[in-house]
Write an enzyme that holds these catalytic residues in place. Structure first.
Site, mmCIF file in Angstrom:
data_model
loop_
_atom_site.group_PDB
_atom_site.id
_atom_site.type_symbol
_atom_site.label_atom_id
_atom_site.label_comp_id
_atom_site.label_asym_id
_atom_site.label_seq_id
_atom_site.Cartn_x
_atom_site.Cartn_y
_atom_site.Cartn_z
ATOM 1 N N ARG A 114 -13.243 29.193 -61.182
ATOM 2 C CA ARG A 114 -12.108 29.293 -60.265
ATOM 3 C C ARG A 114 -11.106 28.157 -60.486
ATOM 4 O O ARG A 114 -9.908 28.350 -60.348
ATOM 5 C CB ARG A 114 -12.600 29.285 -58.816
ATOM 6 C CG ARG A 114 -13.386 30.524 -58.439
ATOM 7 C CD ARG A 114 -13.580 30.609 -56.936
ATOM 8 N NE ARG A 114 -14.433 31.729 -56.553
ATOM 9 C CZ ARG A 114 -14.012 32.985 -56.439
ATOM 10 N NH1 ARG A 114 -12.745 33.281 -56.672
ATOM 11 N NH2 ARG A 114 -14.849 33.941 -56.092
ATOM 12 N N ALA A 174 -35.586 33.666 -78.897
ATOM 13 C CA ALA A 174 -34.763 34.878 -78.972
ATOM 14 C C ALA A 174 -34.688 35.460 -80.379
ATOM 15 O O ALA A 174 -34.197 36.569 -80.565
ATOM 16 C CB ALA A 174 -33.349 34.583 -78.471
ATOM 17 N N ASP A 182 -31.767 36.618 -45.929
ATOM 18 C CA ASP A 182 -31.992 36.380 -47.352
ATOM 19 C C ASP A 182 -33.369 36.881 -47.774
ATOM 20 O O ASP A 182 -33.509 37.588 -48.787
ATOM 21 C CB ASP A 182 -31.853 34.887 -47.652
ATOM 22 C CG ASP A 182 -32.166 34.534 -49.093
ATOM 23 O OD1 ASP A 182 -31.276 34.693 -49.949
ATOM 24 O OD2 ASP A 182 -33.314 34.116 -49.376
ATOM 25 N N LYS A 227 -34.466 40.172 -50.366
ATOM 26 C CA LYS A 227 -35.411 40.042 -51.469
ATOM 27 C C LYS A 227 -36.585 40.999 -51.294
ATOM 28 O O LYS A 227 -37.078 41.580 -52.267
ATOM 29 C CB LYS A 227 -35.895 38.600 -51.576
ATOM 30 C CG LYS A 227 -34.792 37.626 -51.961
ATOM 31 C CD LYS A 227 -35.219 36.179 -51.827
ATOM 32 C CE LYS A 227 -34.088 35.221 -52.186
ATOM 33 N NZ LYS A 227 -34.450 33.805 -51.960
#
Length: 434
Positions: free
Chosen positions: A45, A33, A201, A205
């Site tokens: 949560r 990076a 699913d 996609k």
């Protein structure tokens, strides 16, 4: 060398993998990076839940708003499912001046237009490599590596759960129910596996890939979608006897300047590479008018493969690539290059399986209905039933392979076949890959 500060929402399977990589390999990530990447804040949560990644207590919070409001956070990694709360959170993150990385393909399918439009208005970026095919860099391939091509077709195994179940059935002689339980034990299938096994699913996609590859904004409801949840071990054995493997394939291809799209269990010839894709692996075959045929394969699910895709997006954010490419990315824009081919016009060879009462004239009734709908039969296999005197209720499977027919012809024939009292449900229909 100013650090890029990350806020993460969700520390489940994928989030835990991202946190592991960031904390265990900071030097590697910094080299790629060209600046440090710091995990600034993580919203969960339940703060008391035990996790397999050790993070400082002070960066954990049970308030998503803490991530939204933190002015030092540059990029938010949103790793929660669903479409309602996830939409509200992403809009709030964008409004707070943060770029977003997400793995939520359902969210993008349902609200992509709104989210991408809002991000462009605010000068922000959304990256989503992990939303399709796990660790396979298929989004990057469409966005940059294949940019000089007009994609003419793509087909792939996009759901690792279904592929694992089909592999277990074929290799270990297991029933669908046994293979599903094994997938759940290993964490490949959810307690409620419906979206994986019914094709939803993979269809979501396919929607994203078709937008990138063809500039087509299709909804899942606009094309045929079926899953593996009605298949039996006998279907896979019959396919094997005929020289095929069964795979849940997602297909989009240009036919006469229209885009044919469908997701369905499909018979694939044993000598084709797609037939060798086993377990939780995904594979995508992409054909471009310049490059020709290309293949992408790898683990399509799991903690670290998906985390690998998330980290790729984070690094792209750190070096500024996403900020440069997102405004020009051909996704959720105003342009629609091709129209979706009407479902009834889709041509394919088909495999059919009927549960027929062992009575005279049953096969004649089936072939008569198919013939009246101009569906030509390539082969028929009927297993012999046990010899039982005065038994007109024994059931035998009948397997039929057809020549090419349209989806419309097949649906019309099925409506009549379902009225035959000599056939017991379900009638199984699968495409045959060409």
């Amino acid at each position: 060398m100013t650090p890029l500060k990350i806020g993460m929402i969700g520390l489940g399977t994928v989030g835990g993998g991202v946190a592991k990589i960031l904390t265990q390999h900071p030097d590697r990530i910094e080299r790629r990076a060209q600046r440090p990447i710091v995990l600034q804040r993580v919203a969960v949560r339940d703060l008391t839940k035990k996790r397999d990644v050790d993070l400082p207590a002070e960066i954990l919070t049970d308030r998503v708003q803490d991530v939204i409001d933190d002015p030092e956070i540059d990029v938010a990694v949103q790793l929660i499912g669903g479409t309602g709360e996830a939409r509200e959170i992403m809009l709030a993150l964008l409004a707070a001046g943060k770029d977003v990385v997400t793995a939520n393909k359902a969210l993008l399918c349902e609200h992509g237009d709104e989210l991408f439009s809002r991000a462009r208005e605010l000068g922000r970026s959304i990256a989503f490599e992990a939303s399709v095919a796990g660790g396979i860099p298929i989004i990057a391939a469409f966005g940059s590596a294949l940019a000089g091509n007009q994609i003419t077709s793509l087909s792939g195994i996009l759901n690792g759960t279904s592929n694992f179940i089909l592999t277990e059935m074929a290799d270990k002689n297991q029933t669908y129910e046994q293979a599903l339980r094994r997938a759940q034990e290993l964490g490949y299938a959810e307690a409620d596996p419906a979206m994986d096994v019914d094709g939803t699913d993979a269809a979501q996609k396919l929607v994203l890939l078709s937008q990138l590859a063809f500039g087509v904004r299709a909804a899942v409801a606009e094309f045929p979608c079926s899953g593996i949840d009605t298949l039996t071990l006998e279907d896979l054995k019959c396919a094997a006897d005929l020289g095929y493997m069964v795979k849940l394939l997602a297909v989009a291809r240009l036919v006469d300047n229209l885009l044919e799209m469908h997701v369905s269990p499909t018979l694939v010839r044993n000598n084709l590479p797609m037939a060798d894709v086993q377990g939780v692996f995904n594979a995508v075959k992409v054909t471009g008018d310049v490059v020709g045929e290309t293949w992408f394969s790898g683990q399509g699910a799991g903690q670290l493969p998906t985390a690998s895709a998330v980290l790729a997006d984070i690094v792209d954010m750190a070096v500024g690539r996403s900020q440069l490419t997102f405004p020009t990315l051909d996704l959720f824009g105003g342009r629609t290059t091709f129209s979706v081919q009407p479902t009834d016009k889709i041509l394919s060879k088909f495999y059919l399986r009927f549960n027929a009462l062992d009575r005279p004239h049953v096969l004649a009734d089936i072939t008569d209905i198919l013939g009246r709908h101009e569906i030509s039969i390539a082969s028929v296999v009927q297993h012999e039933s046990p010899e039982v005197e005065s038994n007109n209720n024994s059931v035998v499977p009948v397997f039929i392979m057809t020549h090419r027919a349209t989806e419309g012809q097949m649906r019309a024939a099925e409506a009549e076949l379902n009225q035959l009292k000599s056939l017991q449900s379900p009638c199984i229909r699968m495409r045959v890959a060409e």
